[in-house]
Design a protein around this motif. Structure first.
Motif, PDB file in Angstrom:
ATOM      1  N   ARG A 166      11.151   5.919   6.044  1.00 35.23           N
ATOM      2  CA  ARG A 166      10.345   4.694   6.228  1.00 35.23           C
ATOM      3  C   ARG A 166      10.657   3.955   7.524  1.00 35.23           C
ATOM      4  NH1 ARG A 166       7.311   3.281   1.942  1.00 35.23           N
ATOM      5  NH2 ARG A 166       7.668   4.428   0.016  1.00 35.23           N
ATOM      6  N   TYR A 193       6.318  11.973  -7.356  1.00 35.09           N
ATOM      7  CA  TYR A 193       6.847  10.885  -6.535  1.00 35.09           C
ATOM      8  C   TYR A 193       8.367  10.908  -6.530  1.00 35.09           C
ATOM      9  CZ  TYR A 193       7.728   6.384  -4.456  1.00 35.09           C
ATOM     10  OH  TYR A 193       8.171   5.394  -3.625  1.00 35.09           O
ATOM     11  N   ARG A 201      -1.165   0.513   5.390  1.00 33.65           N
ATOM     12  CA  ARG A 201      -0.395   1.185   4.339  1.00 33.65           C
ATOM     13  C   ARG A 201       0.291   2.405   4.944  1.00 33.65           C
ATOM     14  NH1 ARG A 201      -1.909  -0.358  -0.996  1.00 33.65           N
ATOM     15  NH2 ARG A 201      -0.100   0.966  -1.415  1.00 33.65           N
ATOM     16  N   GLY A 202       1.107   3.046   4.137  1.00 36.86           N
ATOM     17  CA  GLY A 202       1.803   4.224   4.632  1.00 36.86           C
ATOM     18  C   GLY A 202       2.974   3.799   5.487  1.00 36.86           C
ATOM     19  N   HIS A 204       5.080   5.880   6.935  1.00 36.32           N
ATOM     20  CA  HIS A 204       6.212   6.714   6.561  1.00 36.32           C
ATOM     21  C   HIS A 204       5.921   8.183   6.812  1.00 36.32           C
ATOM     22  CE1 HIS A 204       3.680   7.100   3.024  1.00 36.32           C
ATOM     23  NE2 HIS A 204       3.954   5.880   2.604  1.00 36.32           N
ATOM     24  N   ARG A 231       0.064  15.810  -8.014  1.00 33.26           N
ATOM     25  CA  ARG A 231      -0.067  14.363  -8.232  1.00 33.26           C
ATOM     26  C   ARG A 231      -1.271  13.861  -7.465  1.00 33.26           C
ATOM     27  NH1 ARG A 231       3.028   9.969  -5.338  1.00 33.26           N
ATOM     28  NH2 ARG A 231       3.788  11.701  -4.111  1.00 33.26           N
ATOM     29  N   ILE A 242      -5.920   4.430  -3.582  1.00 35.81           N
ATOM     30  CA  ILE A 242      -5.637   3.126  -2.985  1.00 35.81           C
ATOM     31  C   ILE A 242      -6.977   2.418  -2.854  1.00 35.81           C
ATOM     32  CG2 ILE A 242      -4.794   2.000  -0.881  1.00 35.81           C
ATOM     33  CD1 ILE A 242      -2.980   4.524  -0.501  1.00 35.81           C
ATOM     34  N   TYR A 289      11.176  10.031   1.321  1.00 35.32           N
ATOM     35  CA  TYR A 289      10.412   9.227   2.286  1.00 35.32           C
ATOM     36  C   TYR A 289      11.299   8.790   3.448  1.00 35.32           C
ATOM     37  CZ  TYR A 289       6.240   8.560  -0.643  1.00 35.32           C
ATOM     38  OH  TYR A 289       5.090   8.748  -1.352  1.00 35.32           O
ATOM     39  N   MET A 297      -2.299   4.187   7.241  1.00 31.71           N
ATOM     40  CA  MET A 297      -3.679   4.053   6.766  1.00 31.71           C
ATOM     41  C   MET A 297      -4.099   2.602   6.949  1.00 31.71           C
ATOM     42  SD  MET A 297      -1.713   6.230   4.858  1.00 31.71           S
ATOM     43  CE  MET A 297      -1.444   5.844   3.135  1.00 31.71           C
ATOM     44  N   PHE A 344      -3.119   9.955  -6.453  1.00 27.96           N
ATOM     45  CA  PHE A 344      -3.140   8.501  -6.573  1.00 27.96           C
ATOM     46  C   PHE A 344      -4.251   7.977  -5.690  1.00 27.96           C
ATOM     47  CE2 PHE A 344      -0.861   7.604  -2.576  1.00 27.96           C
ATOM     48  CZ  PHE A 344      -0.073   8.729  -2.419  1.00 27.96           C
TER      49      PHE A 344
HETATM   50  P1  TYD Z   1       4.178   3.140  -0.727  1.00 31.50           P
HETATM   51  O1  TYD Z   1       4.608   4.545  -0.522  1.00 31.50           O
HETATM   52  O2  TYD Z   1       4.812   2.101   0.136  1.00 31.50           O
HETATM   53  O3  TYD Z   1       2.591   3.042  -0.619  1.00 31.50           O
HETATM   54  P2  TYD Z   1       1.626   3.317   0.626  1.00 31.50           P
HETATM   55  O4  TYD Z   1       2.051   4.594   1.217  1.00 31.50           O
HETATM   56  O5  TYD Z   1       0.273   3.370   0.008  1.00 31.50           O
HETATM   57  O6  TYD Z   1       1.740   2.174   1.569  1.00 31.50           O
HETATM   58  O7  TYD Z   1       4.397   2.779  -2.247  1.00 31.50           O
HETATM   59  C1  TYD Z   1       4.122   1.516  -2.766  1.00 31.50           C
HETATM   60  C2  TYD Z   1       4.898   1.364  -4.073  1.00 31.50           C
HETATM   61  O8  TYD Z   1       4.410   2.243  -5.076  1.00 31.50           O
HETATM   62  C3  TYD Z   1       6.370   1.669  -3.921  1.00 31.50           C
HETATM   63  O9  TYD Z   1       7.097   0.745  -4.731  1.00 31.50           O
HETATM   64  C4  TYD Z   1       6.509   3.055  -4.480  1.00 31.50           C
HETATM   65  C5  TYD Z   1       5.426   3.130  -5.517  1.00 31.50           C
HETATM   66  N1  TYD Z   1       4.807   4.458  -5.700  1.00 31.50           N
HETATM   67  C6  TYD Z   1       4.948   5.136  -6.881  1.00 31.50           C
HETATM   68  O10 TYD Z   1       5.620   4.677  -7.815  1.00 31.50           O
HETATM   69  N2  TYD Z   1       4.311   6.339  -7.037  1.00 31.50           N
HETATM   70  C7  TYD Z   1       3.571   6.878  -6.037  1.00 31.50           C
HETATM   71  O11 TYD Z   1       2.991   7.966  -6.230  1.00 31.50           O
HETATM   72  C8  TYD Z   1       3.448   6.177  -4.796  1.00 31.50           C
HETATM   73  C9  TYD Z   1       2.654   6.746  -3.657  1.00 31.50           C
HETATM   74  C10 TYD Z   1       4.085   4.972  -4.679  1.00 31.50           C
END
Ligand code: TYD
Length: 141
Positions: free
Chosen positions: A126, A119, A50-51, A53, A36, A40, A124, A102, A38
């Motif tokens: 948190r 995902y 962010r993060g 977790h 996967r 930001i 996670y 982050m 993604f």
């Molecule tokens: P989150 O893990 O809090 O993001 P970050 O680590 O960047 O702060 O995720 C934010 C939102 O996006 C949360 O509702 C879960 C969703 N999400 C997905 O659906 N798929 C993914 O791959 C990720 C990383 C998050």
């Protein structure tokens, strides 16, 4: 330092075509098969953290393909290490369990994230106190 944090390391990806082309291959340039990706990006991230977790299964590689950001790792004893991401071919590898944050995103920051898992919100952690408890349990095994 526990085995997870001992595995945190900066990675450098090969540059090709006079430096304007960067290749990242699973199991070669990053130590896992990529399942996967993604990213930001956007001005909305400026000033946010962010993060915050830890993941029971996922390993990550993060790198800024544009702009800059920082990644802070915090271990169960609250030791912090900060890594700067400011080169499109330099990433940070985070093994599973590592608590990450982050922040300091520049307006033009595009933070790319590669991982070995689909995902799954259930993997996670948190809450930092829960993270400390799980890490101490793992340490006892
Ligand atoms: P989150 O893990 O809090 O993001 P970050 O680590 O960047 O702060 O995720 C934010 C939102 O996006 C949360 O509702 C879960 C969703 N999400 C997905 O659906 N798929 C993914 O791959 C990720 C990383 C998050």
């Amino acid at each position: 330092m526990n085995e997870y944090y001992a595995g945190v390391k900066m990675l450098t990806f090969p540059k090709m075509n006079n430096g304007g082309f960067i290749e990242v291959e699973g199991l070669k340039d990053v130590p896992f098969e990529i399942k996967r990706i993604f990213y930001i990006f956007g001005k909305g991230n400026v000033g946010t953290v962010r993060g915050k977790h830890s993941n029971r299964k996922s390993e990550f590689v993060l790198y800024n393909i544009k702009g800059k950001s920082k990644v802070k790792t915090i271990d169960e004893d609250r030791n912090e290490v900060v890594y700067e991401l400011n080169e499109p071919n330099q990433g940070i590898y985070l093994p599973k369990m590592v608590w990450k944050e982050m922040y300091d995103f520049t307006e033009d920051s595009v933070l790319m994230v590669l991982t070995n898992e689909y995902y799954d919100s259930g993997e996670y952690i948190r809450n930092f106190d829960d993270f400390v408890t799980e890490m101490k349990k793992l340490g006892e095994k």
